[in-house]
Design an enzyme around this catalytic site. Structure first.
Site, PDB file in Angstrom:
ATOM      1  N   LYS A   1      44.060  12.651  33.413  1.00 28.38           N
ATOM      2  CA  LYS A   1      43.266  13.275  34.469  1.00 28.38           C
ATOM      3  C   LYS A   1      44.056  14.444  35.001  1.00 28.38           C
ATOM      4  O   LYS A   1      45.290  14.450  34.962  1.00 28.38           O
ATOM      5  CB  LYS A   1      43.009  12.279  35.608  1.00 28.38           C
ATOM      6  CG  LYS A   1      41.795  12.625  36.455  1.00 28.38           C
ATOM      7  CD  LYS A   1      40.526  12.352  35.672  1.00 28.38           C
ATOM      8  CE  LYS A   1      39.318  12.101  36.507  1.00 28.38           C
ATOM      9  NZ  LYS A   1      38.311  11.341  35.767  1.00 28.38           N
TER      10      LYS A   1
HETATM   11  N1  GLU Z   1      35.464  13.037  34.266  1.00 30.11           N
HETATM   12  C1  GLU Z   1      34.692  12.126  33.490  1.00 30.11           C
HETATM   13  C2  GLU Z   1      35.153  10.699  33.712  1.00 30.11           C
HETATM   14  O1  GLU Z   1      35.746  10.402  34.721  1.00 30.11           O
HETATM   15  C3  GLU Z   1      34.583  12.522  32.026  1.00 30.11           C
HETATM   16  C4  GLU Z   1      35.866  12.628  31.293  1.00 30.11           C
HETATM   17  C5  GLU Z   1      35.711  13.190  29.890  1.00 30.11           C
HETATM   18  O2  GLU Z   1      34.597  13.419  29.451  1.00 30.11           O
HETATM   19  O3  GLU Z   1      36.738  13.383  29.258  1.00 30.11           O
HETATM   20  O4  GLU Z   1      34.887   9.819  32.933  1.00 30.11           O
END
Ligand code: GLU
Length: 419
Positions: free
Chosen positions: A107
């Site tokens: 993240k």
């Molecule tokens: N931000 C999204 C999540 O928390 C998607 C992450 C992604 O597609 O890599 O799952």
């Protein structure tokens, strides 16, 4: 490691410890799974439109590298901290493993307020952040995607910044990008579509007729708005919707298209929406409904409101919307069917994975192909969680975490320790 210490990281660790105890994971693997593998903290100087230079703190946390590249969103929000990003990265790991994707979790985040920044400022911020984290990202290393406060445009800037540096555009460097740049059909809707699909599976299990059901959705961003639209398409009445500054209630069902245009035209001012009665976000979460879908930020359901929820299904579109204290209350109540976050919102990263696979093959699938493959994975993950919960008499959250955490632990143990 005290660097990550924060309420969110503690919450993620508490959940992990509980699952690790339940699975009786060997001590040697626990430490390796709890601490993020690597983290980059960067200062992002940005020239604002008025000429000032503001330095924003940015983070990228890669939680584990045992199953493939790392994967996860990039968040722009004033409350972003290292501890929050680390917790979100850890949840991405369990989520990807639960869905059977060949990724570790990651993240990123920048503490900024995108609502108060111009498009040009956001572009400069994104390009400079990308430049700072380039040593740590890449299509086979770490793949970013949108999260709270970022979108397809953000991904396009990241892709372009990397392309300028490398002299060639590699679409697999990010997912959730515009279709014109190699984005996948169905990615934008995928998270919300998955939330609605799983809420419907929960209603089927409980014998609730979706066409006669009511739902309340907190958050009307990319996740909440699509979840609400898909639920409504199956006949479910959306009686309450909340955004950052308030909420609206209409027992006869809200007109979602009218709400969407109102929010766009009025700078997200929900209180003056003519199609519903203004209420607070606290009241919203306590409305009587069949499905409650918190699709905004973490820690919305706490020990303060958990006993007062009046829903039958809690479909967690957000990451970490329920605190461990609230979880305990919900478990004791026993009358709420929880679709836990790592299951409920995994549709987004599943279609991100499809986007990445299409990019690596320079080939694109139809939206029907994407959705069909998405539903298969969601169904498999849902079945795995239900099976485990039933067989071992676990809460759905513990069951979902057990499946995800076990897969990562197995990979680590099988690969062994280097050197
Ligand atoms: N931000 C999204 C999540 O928390 C998607 C992450 C992604 O597609 O890599 O799952």
């Amino acid at each position: 490691m005290q660097e990550y210490d924060s309420p969110m990281f503690r919450m993620a660790c508490q959940q992990f410890d509980r699952v690790a105890d339940y699975l009786a994971l060997p001590q040697e693997v626990r430490g390796r799974m709890k601490q993020p593998k690597r983290t980059l903290i960067v200062s992002v100087p940005v020239r604002m439109d008025d000429g000032r230079v503001v330095v924003f703190p940015g983070y990228r946390v890669q939680h584990h590298l045992s199953l493939g590249p790392t994967k996860g969103g990039l968040r722009y929000h004033p409350d972003v901290t290292l501890g929050e990003v680390a917790a979100l990265a850890m949840w991405m790991s369990w989520k990807c493993a639960l869905a059977g994707l060949p990724y570790g979790g990651a993240k990123g985040g920048i503490a900024c307020d995108p609502r108060k920044m111009s498009l040009r400022e956001l572009e400069r911020l994104t390009r400079r952040f990308t430049q700072e984290v380039i040593p740590l990202i890449g299509g086979h290393v770490d793949v970013m995607a949108p999260d709270v406060g970022t979108n397809e445009q953000t991904m396009a800037w990241i892709l372009d910044t990397c392309a300028m540096r490398e002299g060639e555009a590699r679409p697999e460097i990010v997912t959730g990008k515009p279709i014109s740049l190699g984005g996948s059909l169905g990615r934008r809707e995928a998270t919300g579509r998955g939330v609605a699909f799983l809420a419907n599976r929960a209603m089927d299990t409980l014998g609730i007729d979706a066409a006669k059901a009511t739902a309340v959705v907190q958050g009307f961003g990319n996740v909440g708005s699509h979840a609400a639209l898909v639920l409504a398409r199956h006949g479910t009445k959306i009686i309450g919707v909340g955004v950052q500054d308030g909420a609206v209630y209409n027992p006869n069902g809200l007109d979602l298209a009218a709400l969407d245009s109102h929010l766009r035209a009025n700078n997200h001012d929900i209180a003056n929406f003519p199609g519903g009665e203004p209420i607070t976000n606290e009241q919203l979460l306590e409305l009587k409904c069949d499905v409650l879908a918190p699709c905004a930020l973490e820690r919305a359901i706490t020990e303060k409101n958990a006993a007062r929820l009046k829903c039958r299904v809690l479909a967690e579109g957000a990451n970490g919307p329920t605190t461990p204290e609230a979880d305990k209350i919900i478990e004791e109540r026993g009358d709420i069917f929880v679709v836990p976050d790592i299951l409920c919102n995994c549709g987004g990263v599943v279609v991100s994975y499809f986007e990445w696979v299409q990019n690596l093959q320079s080939f694109s699938w139809t939206e029907a192909e994407v959705n069909d493959k998405l539903y298969r994975i969601l169904e498999q993950a849902f079945a795995a969680v239900m099976h485990r919960a039933k067989r071992e008499k676990l809460s759905h959250r513990l069951a979902a975490l057990a499946v995800g955490v076990q897969r990562v632990a197995d990979a680590k143990l099988q690969r062994g320790l280097f050197p």
